[in-house]
Scaffold this motif. Structure first.
Motif, short mmCIF file in Angstrom:
data_model
loop_
_atom_site.label_atom_id
_atom_site.label_comp_id
_atom_site.label_asym_id
_atom_site.label_seq_id
_atom_site.Cartn_x
_atom_site.Cartn_y
_atom_site.Cartn_z
N ALA A 1 0.91 -1.48 -0.12
CA ALA A 1 -0.18 0.04 -0.01
C ALA A 1 1.33 0.94 -0.20
O ALA A 1 0.67 2.23 -0.76
CB ALA A 1 -0.78 0.32 1.15
N PHE A 2 2.02 1.22 0.87
CA PHE A 2 2.56 2.57 0.89
C PHE A 2 3.39 2.36 -0.45
O PHE A 2 3.48 4.27 -0.91
CB PHE A 2 3.94 2.32 1.77
CG PHE A 2 4.73 3.42 1.98
CD1 PHE A 2 4.48 4.36 2.73
CD2 PHE A 2 6.32 3.71 1.25
CE1 PHE A 2 4.97 5.37 3.80
CE2 PHE A 2 7.22 4.70 2.02
CZ PHE A 2 6.44 5.44 2.29
N ASP A 3 3.94 1.78 -1.23
CA ASP A 3 4.55 1.92 -1.93
C ASP A 3 3.85 2.36 -3.31
O ASP A 3 4.24 2.42 -4.52
CB ASP A 3 5.33 0.00 -3.05
CG ASP A 3 6.21 -0.01 -1.83
OD1 ASP A 3 7.29 1.12 -1.18
OD2 ASP A 3 6.90 -1.02 -1.90
N SER A 4 2.16 1.86 -3.86
CA SER A 4 1.36 1.96 -4.55
C SER A 4 1.01 3.68 -4.30
O SER A 4 0.74 3.97 -4.85
CB SER A 4 0.20 1.09 -4.33
OG SER A 4 -0.67 1.95 -3.37
N ASN A 5 1.55 4.59 -3.17
CA ASN A 5 1.10 5.67 -2.97
C ASN A 5 0.08 5.91 -2.47
O ASN A 5 -0.78 7.28 -2.63
CB ASN A 5 2.04 6.94 -4.09
CG ASN A 5 2.92 8.15 -4.11
OD1 ASN A 5 2.63 8.79 -2.95
ND2 ASN A 5 2.20 8.80 -4.88
N TRP A 6 -0.78 5.28 -1.92
CA TRP A 6 -2.53 5.14 -1.78
C TRP A 6 -2.43 5.50 -0.25
O TRP A 6 -2.01 4.68 0.21
CB TRP A 6 -2.79 4.34 -1.67
CG TRP A 6 -3.65 3.81 -3.64
CD1 TRP A 6 -3.51 3.29 -4.31
CD2 TRP A 6 -5.01 4.71 -3.76
NE1 TRP A 6 -3.89 3.59 -5.51
CE2 TRP A 6 -4.89 4.20 -5.33
CE3 TRP A 6 -5.97 6.10 -3.70
CZ2 TRP A 6 -6.23 4.74 -6.22
CZ3 TRP A 6 -6.96 6.23 -4.15
CH2 TRP A 6 -6.27 5.49 -6.09
N ILE A 7 -1.73 6.47 0.11
CA ILE A 7 -1.57 7.22 1.49
C ILE A 7 -2.89 7.01 2.20
O ILE A 7 -3.09 6.60 3.09
CB ILE A 7 -0.54 8.27 1.83
CG1 ILE A 7 1.12 7.67 0.65
CG2 ILE A 7 0.15 8.49 3.43
CD1 ILE A 7 1.82 5.59 1.17
N ALA A 8 -3.81 8.78 1.79
CA ALA A 8 -5.01 8.83 1.50
C ALA A 8 -6.30 8.41 2.28
O ALA A 8 -5.87 6.77 1.35
CB ALA A 8 -5.34 10.06 1.11
N PRO A 9 -6.99 8.45 3.00
CA PRO A 9 -8.45 7.86 3.52
C PRO A 9 -8.41 7.06 1.53
O PRO A 9 -8.36 8.16 0.92
CB PRO A 9 -8.93 8.61 3.64
CG PRO A 9 -8.25 9.03 4.47
CD PRO A 9 -7.31 9.36 3.65
N SER B 1 -7.91 4.79 6.15
CA SER B 1 -7.00 4.97 5.73
C SER B 1 -6.50 3.27 4.96
O SER B 1 -7.00 2.57 4.94
CB SER B 1 -5.47 5.58 6.43
OG SER B 1 -5.26 4.32 6.84
N ASN B 2 -6.15 3.30 3.29
CA ASN B 2 -6.30 2.73 2.30
C ASN B 2 -4.70 1.82 3.63
O ASN B 2 -4.93 0.64 3.40
CB ASN B 2 -4.96 3.07 1.08
CG ASN B 2 -5.35 2.24 0.66
OD1 ASN B 2 -6.15 1.53 0.35
ND2 ASN B 2 -4.10 1.77 -0.53
N LEU B 3 -3.53 2.58 4.35
CA LEU B 3 -2.38 2.35 5.15
C LEU B 3 -3.28 0.69 6.13
O LEU B 3 -2.90 -0.20 6.17
CB LEU B 3 -1.16 2.71 5.51
CG LEU B 3 -1.21 3.44 4.63
CD1 LEU B 3 0.24 5.09 5.12
CD2 LEU B 3 0.26 3.05 3.65
N LEU B 4 -4.40 1.52 6.81
CA LEU B 4 -4.51 0.45 7.67
C LEU B 4 -5.54 -0.57 7.32
O LEU B 4 -5.11 -1.39 8.48
CB LEU B 4 -6.05 1.21 8.68
CG LEU B 4 -4.96 2.47 9.70
CD1 LEU B 4 -5.50 3.42 10.89
CD2 LEU B 4 -3.84 2.03 10.32
N ALA B 5 -6.10 -0.24 6.28
CA ALA B 5 -6.53 -1.44 5.44
C ALA B 5 -5.84 -2.72 5.37
O ALA B 5 -6.33 -3.62 5.06
CB ALA B 5 -7.63 -0.81 4.00
N ALA B 6 -5.09 -2.44 4.81
CA ALA B 6 -3.40 -2.92 4.06
C ALA B 6 -2.82 -3.75 5.70
O ALA B 6 -3.22 -5.39 5.12
CB ALA B 6 -2.28 -2.48 3.71
#
Length: 383
Positions: A24-32, A238-243
């Motif tokens: 998720a981090f590497d995809s640059n989808w950081i925001a909700p 957030s996208n990170l927490l969903a991962a």
């Protein structure tokens, strides 16, 4: 040498969560929002047999939005369990409504169906029907939904299920959270699976899910600019927490198995001690044993719950009293309550023991030995 700290229910991570988080981090989808959120919602709904899931910032956000979706507002009354964490009652106040607290029944420690029926009947006779019922699945165990659902249908009152503590539990082989028009889960750091913070709202109604997503993203109207026709909230995950949640979800069944093994080990070690009893598990359901909870009769055991807690704390072991009933909380003392003696007795005698999925057998043995030493019947612990 001082013993290392044993926590009540610490978070438990694996390499899979790290891998998904880095993706998720590497995809640059950081925001909700983002692909991990979408996938987490799909996978979560499939796991528990729900039709729609909405990933949110917390379980409390799910409770708040659920009440908004049902049109609960100022002047309304919502029935809920008195034996619960404050978030259940607080969400009712967020929408301007007033909680009405119902006592526990002894078979599951959850909302008493008979008292619920009495309250709904009395409210209708007074000419002010209850707007909604918010039933709580406390400490990893479902309420008795067969009579609760029949009562709600008869009185035409919608049901919200607060399953924040019960992901992975079942009732009549159906998953916790799926019994009401809306179900709410928490992924706080102490839950059986965690996203560090976060929650999920589930519902069989597509219109409710769509409306929840709208309200949770600041109620932004469709327009090229920022247009708002009503009040919204910053409640999306957030996208990170969903991962992280996706990785955790894959080990949910193993976590439930492990928590039940921990409970069984405590039962074997402490179950024969005079005055010690464990949170019951009705035949209709299967608890996750999110936390192993005991009650202690001080007259028979030779020490009270607080003496045991302090003995554990002196050995660097975290334990905790069970929930203090909401009708006893200073902020809610003016609210109506039906019954209360059962919840009060559980609170006075109840203690949550360390129950994390990563609890080592030697650490659990250390906890059991200290509990036994606190008793006037020391020596009856079994290896």
């Amino acid at each position: 040498m001082h013993n290392r700290r044993i926590h009540l229910s610490p978070p438990h991570m694996s390499p899979l969560e790290r891998q998904l988080l880095l993706e998720a981090f590497d995809s640059n989808w950081i925001a909700p929002l983002g692909p991990q959120v979408d996938a987490f919602e799909r996978e979560f709904a499939a796991k528990i047999g729900a039709e729609h899931a909405v990933a949110l910032a917390s379980g409390t956000a799910a409770l708040h939005l659920s009440l908004l979706l049902l049109g609960v507002g100022p002047g309304d009354e919502v029935v809920t369990s008195t034996f619960t964490f404050a978030a259940s009652a607080n969400a009712i106040r967020y929408v301007g409504a007033t909680p009405v607290f119902i006592d526990s029944e002894p078979r599951s420690w959850n909302l008493d169906p008979g008292l619920l029926d009495d309250e709904l009947s009395d409210a209708r006779r007074r000419g002010k029907p209850i707007k909604a019922v918010l039933a709580v699945d406390v400490l990893g165990q479902c309420a008795d939904y067969e009579p609760i659902l029949e009562i709600c249908r008869r009185h035409e009152v919608p049901l919200v299920e607060d399953a924040a503590e019960a992901l992975g539990a079942t009732y009549q082989e159906k998953a916790a959270g799926t019994f009401g028009l809306l179900g709410c889960f928490s992924f706080n750091g102490n839950k059986i699976i965690t996203t560090s913070g976060g929650g999920m709202l589930i519902t069989p109604r597509e219109d409710f899910a769509r409306r929840a997503r709208f309200l949770a993203t600041q109620a932004r109207d469709p327009a090229p600019h920022y247009e708002h026709s009503e009040i919204g909230y910053n409640y999306r995950m957030s996208n990170l927490l969903a991962a992280v949640g996706r990785g955790q979800l894959q080990v949910l069944d193993q976590r439930v198995t492990r928590r039940r093994e921990i409970y069984e080990s405590y039962r074997l070690a402490l179950g024969d001690l005079p005055g010690v009893a464990f949170m019951p598990e009705p035949a209709k359901g299967r608890s996750t044993r999110w936390l192993t909870c005991i009650t202690v009769d001080p007259q028979r055991f030779g020490a009270g719950r607080e003496e045991i807690r302090l003995a554990l704390e002196r050995d660097n072991i975290e334990s905790r009293p069970v929930w203090k009933p909401m009708h006893l909380q200073p902020v809610y003392r003016s609210c109506r309550a039906r019954g209360g003696a059962m919840a009060e007795a559980i609170f006075q005698q109840g203690l949550c023991l360390p129950s994390g999925s990563s609890l080592a057998p030697e650490d659990q043995a250390r906890v059991a030995e200290i509990v036994c030493r606190a008793s006037s019947h020391h020596g009856q612990v079994r290896a």
